[in-house]
Write a protein that holds these residues in place. Structure first.
Motif, short mmCIF file in Angstrom:
data_model
loop_
_atom_site.label_atom_id
_atom_site.label_comp_id
_atom_site.label_asym_id
_atom_site.label_seq_id
_atom_site.Cartn_x
_atom_site.Cartn_y
_atom_site.Cartn_z
N ILE A 144 1.74 78.00 76.54
CA ILE A 144 2.34 78.55 77.80
C ILE A 144 2.03 77.74 79.07
O ILE A 144 2.94 77.55 79.73
CB ILE A 144 2.00 80.15 77.80
N PRO A 145 0.69 77.42 79.14
CA PRO A 145 0.40 76.67 80.48
C PRO A 145 1.01 75.34 80.55
O PRO A 145 1.56 74.82 81.38
CB PRO A 145 -1.07 76.58 80.10
N SER A 146 1.01 74.79 79.29
CA SER A 146 1.77 73.13 79.34
C SER A 146 3.25 73.33 79.51
O SER A 146 4.02 72.29 79.97
CB SER A 146 1.32 72.58 78.25
N ILE A 147 3.90 74.47 78.85
CA ILE A 147 5.32 74.40 79.12
C ILE A 147 5.56 75.21 80.52
O ILE A 147 6.56 74.32 81.18
CB ILE A 147 5.88 75.23 77.97
N CYS A 148 5.08 76.15 80.99
CA CYS A 148 5.27 76.73 82.04
C CYS A 148 4.71 76.00 83.48
O CYS A 148 5.32 76.54 84.61
CB CYS A 148 4.95 78.24 82.05
N ASP A 157 4.87 73.22 84.45
CA ASP A 157 5.72 72.27 85.09
C ASP A 157 6.69 72.90 86.05
O ASP A 157 7.12 72.33 86.89
CB ASP A 157 6.73 71.74 84.12
N TYR A 158 6.75 74.31 86.00
CA TYR A 158 7.41 75.08 87.04
C TYR A 158 6.78 75.61 88.32
O TYR A 158 7.25 76.30 89.03
CB TYR A 158 8.26 75.93 86.08
N GLY A 159 5.63 75.59 88.28
CA GLY A 159 4.74 76.16 89.15
C GLY A 159 3.53 76.68 88.51
O GLY A 159 3.06 76.69 87.44
N HIS A 160 2.51 77.33 89.47
CA HIS A 160 1.27 77.87 89.09
C HIS A 160 1.28 79.60 89.06
O HIS A 160 0.01 79.86 89.08
CB HIS A 160 0.11 77.28 89.79
N THR A 161 2.42 79.96 89.48
CA THR A 161 2.43 81.68 89.49
C THR A 161 3.49 81.94 88.59
O THR A 161 4.57 81.58 88.52
CB THR A 161 2.46 82.29 91.04
N ALA A 162 3.28 83.23 88.06
CA ALA A 162 4.39 83.90 87.48
C ALA A 162 4.29 85.13 87.21
O ALA A 162 3.45 85.80 87.66
CB ALA A 162 4.40 83.26 85.80
N VAL A 163 5.49 85.82 86.66
CA VAL A 163 5.36 87.42 86.26
C VAL A 163 5.88 87.48 85.03
O VAL A 163 6.63 86.69 84.27
CB VAL A 163 6.36 88.12 87.29
N ILE A 164 5.44 88.52 84.47
CA ILE A 164 5.86 89.07 82.99
C ILE A 164 6.93 89.88 83.02
O ILE A 164 6.95 91.10 83.79
CB ILE A 164 4.84 89.41 82.28
N VAL A 165 8.09 89.53 82.51
CA VAL A 165 9.35 90.54 82.58
C VAL A 165 9.85 90.73 81.18
O VAL A 165 10.11 89.70 80.35
CB VAL A 165 10.47 89.89 83.14
N GLY A 166 9.90 91.94 80.94
CA GLY A 166 10.46 92.39 79.46
C GLY A 166 10.64 93.81 79.43
O GLY A 166 10.22 94.73 80.12
N GLY A 167 10.94 94.56 78.10
CA GLY A 167 10.77 95.75 77.74
C GLY A 167 9.63 96.22 77.68
O GLY A 167 8.53 95.59 77.65
N ASN A 168 9.26 97.57 77.53
CA ASN A 168 7.87 98.33 77.25
C ASN A 168 7.30 97.96 76.14
O ASN A 168 5.94 97.45 76.43
CB ASN A 168 8.20 99.93 77.46
N ILE A 220 -0.43 86.82 76.62
CA ILE A 220 0.25 86.00 77.58
C ILE A 220 -0.87 85.90 78.76
O ILE A 220 -1.10 84.51 79.23
CB ILE A 220 1.24 86.45 78.31
N ARG A 221 -1.61 86.85 79.20
CA ARG A 221 -2.64 86.72 80.06
C ARG A 221 -3.68 85.82 79.67
O ARG A 221 -4.28 85.21 80.65
CB ARG A 221 -3.11 88.19 80.99
N ARG A 222 -4.23 86.06 78.54
CA ARG A 222 -5.25 85.38 78.02
C ARG A 222 -4.95 83.75 77.85
O ARG A 222 -5.70 82.94 78.30
CB ARG A 222 -5.58 85.81 76.65
N ALA A 223 -3.82 83.55 77.58
CA ALA A 223 -3.34 82.00 77.58
C ALA A 223 -3.17 81.33 78.94
O ALA A 223 -3.37 80.26 79.03
CB ALA A 223 -2.02 81.93 76.71
N CYS A 224 -2.85 82.39 79.79
CA CYS A 224 -2.72 81.69 81.30
C CYS A 224 -3.85 81.60 81.99
O CYS A 224 -3.90 80.97 83.02
CB CYS A 224 -1.74 82.45 81.94
#
Length: 68
Positions: free
Chosen positions: A19-23, A25-36, A46-50
């Protein structure tokens, strides 16, 4: 183990580690979006990887039913 990157998803044993190497490139902040269910299962990984790479600013429900 080999991971395979596709434009809209990544599969493999170490996919979360990518995730860090792919994402990054698009910036250093993000949100997680998905179903419950998906957020409950994936968000801790995801949080651990970031940690130390991308700041997660929030987690938001998208939709209420399973979709592709």
């Amino acid at each position: 183990m080999k991971s395979t990157f596709f434009p809209h998803f990544t599969i493999g044993v170490d996919a979360y580690d990518a995730i860090p190497s792919i994402c990054g490139d698009y910036g250093h902040t993000a949100v997680i979006v998905g179903g419950n269910k998906s957020r409950a299962a994936a968000e801790p990984l995801i949080r651990r990887a970031c940690e130390g790479h991308i700041d997660i600013l929030g987690s938001f429900l998208y939709g209420d039913d399973a979709t592709f």
